[in-house]
Design a protein around this motif. Structure first.
Motif, mmCIF file in Angstrom:
data_model
loop_
_atom_site.group_PDB
_atom_site.id
_atom_site.type_symbol
_atom_site.label_atom_id
_atom_site.label_comp_id
_atom_site.label_asym_id
_atom_site.label_seq_id
_atom_site.Cartn_x
_atom_site.Cartn_y
_atom_site.Cartn_z
ATOM 1 N N SER B 214 -48.328 -86.959 47.983
ATOM 2 C CA SER B 214 -49.426 -87.118 48.941
ATOM 3 C C SER B 214 -50.323 -88.279 48.531
ATOM 4 C CB SER B 214 -50.258 -85.843 49.025
ATOM 5 O OG SER B 214 -49.478 -84.800 49.526
ATOM 6 N N LEU B 215 -50.538 -88.414 47.211
ATOM 7 C CA LEU B 215 -51.340 -89.538 46.739
ATOM 8 C C LEU B 215 -50.652 -90.862 47.047
ATOM 9 C CD1 LEU B 215 -52.805 -88.395 43.319
ATOM 10 C CD2 LEU B 215 -54.022 -88.945 45.429
ATOM 11 N N VAL B 216 -49.343 -90.906 46.806
ATOM 12 C CA VAL B 216 -48.600 -92.141 47.081
ATOM 13 C C VAL B 216 -48.676 -92.464 48.571
ATOM 14 C CG1 VAL B 216 -46.327 -93.210 47.072
ATOM 15 C CG2 VAL B 216 -47.059 -91.848 45.125
ATOM 16 N N ILE B 217 -48.517 -91.431 49.410
ATOM 17 C CA ILE B 217 -48.577 -91.646 50.861
ATOM 18 C C ILE B 217 -49.963 -92.143 51.256
ATOM 19 C CG2 ILE B 217 -48.589 -90.448 53.075
ATOM 20 C CD1 ILE B 217 -46.391 -88.605 51.755
ATOM 21 N N THR B 218 -51.013 -91.515 50.692
ATOM 22 C CA THR B 218 -52.371 -91.955 51.002
ATOM 23 C C THR B 218 -52.568 -93.406 50.579
ATOM 24 O OG1 THR B 218 -53.069 -89.698 50.556
ATOM 25 C CG2 THR B 218 -54.794 -91.329 50.771
ATOM 26 N N VAL B 358 -55.806 -88.188 55.561
ATOM 27 C CA VAL B 358 -54.369 -88.343 55.322
ATOM 28 C C VAL B 358 -53.907 -87.445 54.181
ATOM 29 C CG1 VAL B 358 -52.628 -89.959 54.488
ATOM 30 C CG2 VAL B 358 -54.207 -90.645 56.283
ATOM 31 N N PHE B 359 -54.703 -87.408 53.131
ATOM 32 C CA PHE B 359 -54.282 -86.618 51.970
ATOM 33 C C PHE B 359 -54.188 -85.134 52.327
ATOM 34 C CE2 PHE B 359 -55.061 -84.271 48.058
ATOM 35 C CZ PHE B 359 -54.058 -84.807 47.267
ATOM 36 N N ILE B 360 -55.196 -84.645 53.007
ATOM 37 C CA ILE B 360 -55.190 -83.216 53.328
ATOM 38 C C ILE B 360 -54.092 -82.896 54.338
ATOM 39 C CG2 ILE B 360 -56.540 -81.391 54.443
ATOM 40 C CD1 ILE B 360 -58.931 -82.392 52.930
ATOM 41 N N LEU B 361 -53.881 -83.810 55.295
ATOM 42 C CA LEU B 361 -52.787 -83.586 56.238
ATOM 43 C C LEU B 361 -51.449 -83.578 55.510
ATOM 44 C CD1 LEU B 361 -53.710 -85.715 59.371
ATOM 45 C CD2 LEU B 361 -53.381 -83.254 59.265
ATOM 46 N N SER B 362 -51.276 -84.519 54.596
ATOM 47 C CA SER B 362 -49.940 -84.658 54.011
ATOM 48 C C SER B 362 -49.668 -83.550 53.006
ATOM 49 C CB SER B 362 -49.766 -86.036 53.381
ATOM 50 O OG SER B 362 -50.490 -86.106 52.186
ATOM 51 N N ILE B 363 -50.714 -83.072 52.341
ATOM 52 C CA ILE B 363 -50.493 -82.023 51.343
ATOM 53 C C ILE B 363 -49.951 -80.758 52.024
ATOM 54 C CG2 ILE B 363 -52.577 -80.628 51.145
ATOM 55 C CD1 ILE B 363 -52.745 -81.353 48.294
ATOM 56 N N LEU B 411 -60.203 -80.655 45.103
ATOM 57 C CA LEU B 411 -60.157 -82.110 45.214
ATOM 58 C C LEU B 411 -61.316 -82.617 46.064
ATOM 59 C CD1 LEU B 411 -56.351 -82.640 45.651
ATOM 60 C CD2 LEU B 411 -57.769 -83.386 43.755
ATOM 61 N N TYR B 412 -61.639 -81.880 47.086
ATOM 62 C CA TYR B 412 -62.766 -82.239 47.949
ATOM 63 C C TYR B 412 -64.053 -82.266 47.139
ATOM 64 C CZ TYR B 412 -65.498 -82.248 52.250
ATOM 65 O OH TYR B 412 -66.337 -82.585 53.248
ATOM 66 N N TRP B 413 -64.192 -81.231 46.304
ATOM 67 C CA TRP B 413 -65.369 -81.155 45.451
ATOM 68 C C TRP B 413 -65.412 -82.347 44.481
ATOM 69 C CZ3 TRP B 413 -65.510 -80.500 40.082
ATOM 70 C CH2 TRP B 413 -66.776 -80.236 39.540
ATOM 71 N N ALA B 414 -64.246 -82.639 43.881
ATOM 72 C CA ALA B 414 -64.182 -83.758 42.945
ATOM 73 C C ALA B 414 -64.527 -85.062 43.665
ATOM 74 C CB ALA B 414 -62.789 -83.850 42.327
ATOM 75 N N TYR B 415 -64.012 -85.201 44.863
ATOM 76 C CA TYR B 415 -64.288 -86.406 45.649
ATOM 77 C C TYR B 415 -65.780 -86.538 45.907
ATOM 78 C CZ TYR B 415 -63.778 -89.857 49.334
ATOM 79 O OH TYR B 415 -63.881 -90.986 50.081
ATOM 80 N N ASP B 416 -66.394 -85.402 46.237
ATOM 81 C CA ASP B 416 -67.835 -85.415 46.500
ATOM 82 C C ASP B 416 -68.599 -85.845 45.251
ATOM 83 O OD1 ASP B 416 -70.223 -85.054 47.788
ATOM 84 O OD2 ASP B 416 -70.381 -82.961 47.184
ATOM 85 N N ARG B 417 -68.135 -85.360 44.082
ATOM 86 C CA ARG B 417 -68.820 -85.711 42.842
ATOM 87 C C ARG B 417 -68.646 -87.186 42.511
ATOM 88 N NH1 ARG B 417 -70.433 -81.803 39.341
ATOM 89 N NH2 ARG B 417 -71.471 -83.574 38.353
#
Ligand SMILES: Nc1ncnc2c1ncn2[C@@H]1O[C@H](COP(=O)(O)OP(=O)(O)OP(=O)(O)O)[C@@H](O)[C@H]1O
Ligand SMILES: [Mg+2]
Lengths: 366, 428
Positions: B214-218, B358-363, B411-417
């Motif tokens: 998913s990371l690679v796709i993003t 994209v990441f959440i969709l692909s995961i 991951l959302y939380w980490a992104y927010d941080r």
């Protein structure tokens, strides 16, 4: 009309033309010399090509024809970032993701100036516009007037010799605008920079500039110092555009001793100063400033032609009186008189004689 | 003294015109507004509650729920509680008798096969044991046929196996962590929590693969989408509209059709290989394998998710005025510096929004990996689907789904941080 005094110009436009679409010329044969340290204003109605001229000077638009020189060197092929021209945009274009200090530091960073020197210069520039304490703020946290000051400081911080400003005060309210006009003028004079300033506010142009270039339809209609522009307009357009003006249409009857006799459509005869007319029978539009119209016939020369006028409206404006008259079928003829103890206050309905010095009434192009 | 309320000292509470404290009358006025607003969104709230909150709650519940053993074998569960399986001895007659009574009742209600399937997830073979024994036990009588220990062991060897009883004991509690342990390649045995045998550890690897891919796709969506979004935002309107149609075109074709088209393109006898062979770049017997592996999944999913990256980027870039770039250049920045220092930072919120999308969709993507992923390119969601529709192990599917949800939230939380969620913009 080229101003001969500035022929050794710091900035010069030489037969410059510009077209965006290949069909219409937006700038038609522009010739302009700007002296070093001069404050030159481009004034004109919307769409007359002012911004286009500024953008060509800044390098964001290329001239379709002609040569633009800066300090004697043609800059046609120099990209904008190498021209070293400071610029203040109408919407300020302060980078929203940087603080005020970072905004100012940006041009110094790209010039690879050391950190300590950079900080000193940024502080000096901010102090100059009285924004010294706001370095840590984001542009969004500033008022319009404060953003304007920062934009000015940013254009000055890298010591550009030429600064372009495109309607920099357009978004400010009247009071702030007047204050900033004064500030900009003071700073420009102190630093001795050359300023090309664009506005369509004529008061702004008259109060700030050394010279004003009046644009219309892609041409400079007149280039002159403010007083000359107001008192000696060289065309009907300029007379109408700068200040308040009364216009009457007629035909030249005779030209004698530098005085033209003009016959109006109603058959009345008036005396005028022949500016753009040379032949008998030529159509002309005469132009007279409202404050140069006389009611008192004793002040006029012997044998002056006068007109009958009917008073339509009298407006008390404090320091002046503003009287609207019907003169030679023109309902919008305005007369301004000073509020003095002996000044007459004309009542609507009254019929009076009016006249003027022939030198104050300019016979221009029709 | 002064009685005029307007002149009151600011120390006391400020009063409204009718004498009630201002705070109170303000909150009363606001409450009515809030009620009205709430009524307006009530249908939406109900919809969200029924279609989103309830299913998720039920999924969370299902991932730990295990009352089938206790419900089907109520007496056995009580009787077996005191048995110590680690001694290696079978339970005594009391447990067998309780089990027989429970089974006879369960067979009458036809509940025993379901229990068999449930326990089969933990110990394979147990399902057929329940089915076979059930058929015979139908004719037994709970009183007259006692004792049961011998009879049951006669009926099927499995009833004489300690591990059978150990499993029943282990899973007799109404809630279990067993599904979650299975989901992370561990297992709940009578001896406690252990790792699965080496050859059965696939789920963690699958989770990891899903995340990495998913990371690679993003990442590839960012690289491919950024220039397109930039063009969209900076071209003149007529050309930008055409480009926008091209970007949106994939939305107008079915996902299945698009994915199948990739199959046609990528397979060994497919268009790309044919062209490469024809051009002499690849030997006919060394055709590239581009499908049924990770490469195929990444390629097809990047293509399918690209619009979700481009659209948020575009709507953010559209708000970046061209005068910023001009200002930067007039200040002496080269084209690259102007882009990198002025334009790019302002477009980051768009990248953030697109990436999250994209990441959440692909995961959680399912169809595309299923079709072009083969065995090496499938995602965790394909495993979840398998457990829901084929193996019918809904508890494990729910546990996997819950872990996926937790990972996304984490991951959302980490992104927010790290980036800050206010730095995510869908436009405006
Ligand atoms: N990028 C462009 N492409 C095509 N035509 C343009 C472009 N920019 C300006 N024009 C046209 O050129 C003419 C002059 O525009 P310009 O912006 O120079 O006017 P201006 O004097 O600055 O007016 P204003 O006072 O309204 O700012 C206008 O008719 C305008 O429509
Ligand atoms: Mg303009």
């Amino acid at each position: 009309m080229i101003d001969k005094t500035g022929s050794e110009g710091f900035v010069s436009f030489d037969h410059v033309q510009k077209s965006y679409d290949g069909e219409n010329l937006v700038v038609k044969d522009l010739n302009l010399e700007i002296a070093k340290g001069e404050f030159l204003t481009m004034l004109g109605p919307s769409g007359s090509g002012k911004t286009t001229c500024l953008m060509m000077l800044a390098g964001f638009e290329t001239a379709t024809h002609g040569d633009i020189r800066l300090g004697g060197v043609s800059i046609n092929n120099i990209p904008p970032h190498k021209r070293g021209i400071g610029m203040v945009f109408q919407n300020y274009a302060l980078f929203p993701h940087m603080t005020v200090a970072e905004n100012l530091s940006f041009p110094l960073e790209v010039r690879k100036i050391g950190k300590s020197e950079r900080e000193a210069k940024v502080q000096r520039a901010l102090d100059m516009v009285q924004m010294g304490e706001f370095g840590g703020r984001r542009p969004a946290q500033l008022s319009g007037g404060q953003q304007q000051r920062v934009a000015l400081a940013r254009a000055l911080v890298f010591e550009a010799e030429l600064v372009l400003m495109d309607e920099p005060l357009g978004a400010l309210d009247k009071q702030l605008r007047e204050h900033m006009q004064f500030e900009i003028k003071r700073i420009a004079d102190n630093l001795g920079i050359t300023v090309v300033y664009v506005t369509h506010d004529q008061t702004e142009a008259l109060t700030m500039s050394d010279r004003v270039a009046v644009f219309d339809d892609g041409r400079i209609q007149q280039l002159a110092p403010p007083d000359q522009l107001y008192e000696e307009p060289m065309s009907s357009f300029v007379a109408q555009f700068i200040g308040e003006n009364n216009a009457l249409d007629g035909v030249v009857q005779s030209i004698d001793n530098g005085v033209a006799l003009v016959k109006l459509a109603t058959g009345d005869l008036i005396d005028a100063n022949p500016i753009n007319v040379s032949k008998v029978g030529e159509k002309t539009r005469v132009s007279i400033r409202p404050e140069r119209v006389e009611f008192d016939m004793n002040r006029l020369a012997e044998g002056s032609h006068t007109l009958k006028a009917e008073v339509l409206e009298f407006v008390y404006m404090g320091d002046t009186f503003r009287t609207r008259l019907r003169v030679a079928d023109n309902d919008e003829f305005i007369v301004k008189t000073r509020n003095a103890p002996d000044q007459v206050r004309l009542q609507p309905g009254a019929v009076v004689d009016i006249g003027w010095m022939p030198s104050d009434c300019r016979a221009l192009d029709a | 003294m002064r009685n005029d309320p307007a002149n009151q000292e600011p120390t006391g509470p400020v009063l409204a015109a009718d004498g009630t404290p201002l705070k109170k009358s303000l909150s009363r006025a606001l409450r009515r507004q809030k009620m009205r607003a709430l009524l307006l969104i009530a249908p939406l709230l109900a919809f969200v509650f029924i279609t989103f909150v309830i299913p998720i709650a039920s999924m969370l519940f299902r991932s730990v729920e295990n009352d089938i053993v206790a419900n089907t074998l109520p007496e056995t569960v009580v009787a077996i509680a005191s048995w110590d399986g680690t001694t290696g001895e079978l339970p005594d007659e009391e447990v067998y008798a309780a089990f027989a009574r429970d089974m006879i009742a369960a067979v009458a209600e036809k509940k025993h096969t379901r229990l068999g399937s449930r326990l089969n997830y933990e110990l394979s073979g147990i399902s057929s044991m329940f089915r076979q024994s059930g058929r015979k036990m139908k004719r037994w009588d709970p009183v007259e046929d006692a004792p049961f220990k011998e009879k049951l062991i006669d009926l099927h060897d499995g009833w004489g196996d300690v591990s059978t009883w150990a499993i029943i004991q282990t899973y007799s509690a109404p809630y279990t962590s067993g599904y979650f342990l299975t989901a992370i390649d561990m297992q709940l045995t009578p001896e406690g929590v252990t790792m699965q045998p080496e050859d059965k550890r696939i789920l963690i690897r699958l989770f990891w693969r899903t995340l990495v891919m998913s990371l690679v796709i993003t990442g590839s969506c960012i690289l491919l989408g950024y220039p397109v979004a930039w063009l969209l935002a900076n071209l003149p309107a007529s050309k930008a509209n055409l480009l926008m149609i091209l970007v949106l075109l994939p939305f107008w074709t079915s996902l299945l059709v698009r994915t199948s088209a990739w199959k046609v393109m990528l397979q060994q006898q497919g268009v790309i290989n044919d062209v490469l062979v024809w051009a002499g770049l690849v030997a006919d017997d060394a055709r590239l394998i581009m499908i049924n592996n990770q490469f195929g999944t990444i390629l097809a999913m990047t293509h399918i998710l690209l619009p979700f990256m481009i659209l948020p980027m575009y709507s953010v870039m559209q708000t970046i005025q061209p005068s910023y770039l001009r200002a930067a250049k007039s200040l002496g920045a080269t084209n690259w510096t102007a882009f990198w220092r002025v334009y790019f930072p302002q477009s980051v919120p768009g990248i953030g929004a697109g990436s999250i999308l994209v990441f959440i969709l692909s995961i959680g993507y399912y169809i595309t990996p299923e079709i072009v992923g083969g065995t090496k390119g499938v995602f965790i969601s394909n495993r979840i689907a398998y457990h829901i529709s084929s193996s019918l192990n809904w508890g494990l599917a729910a546990a996997l789904g819950t872990i996926l949800l937790a990972v996304v939230l984490l991951l959302y939380w980490a992104y927010d941080r790290i980036v800050g969620i206010d730095n995510v913009k869908l436009g405006g």
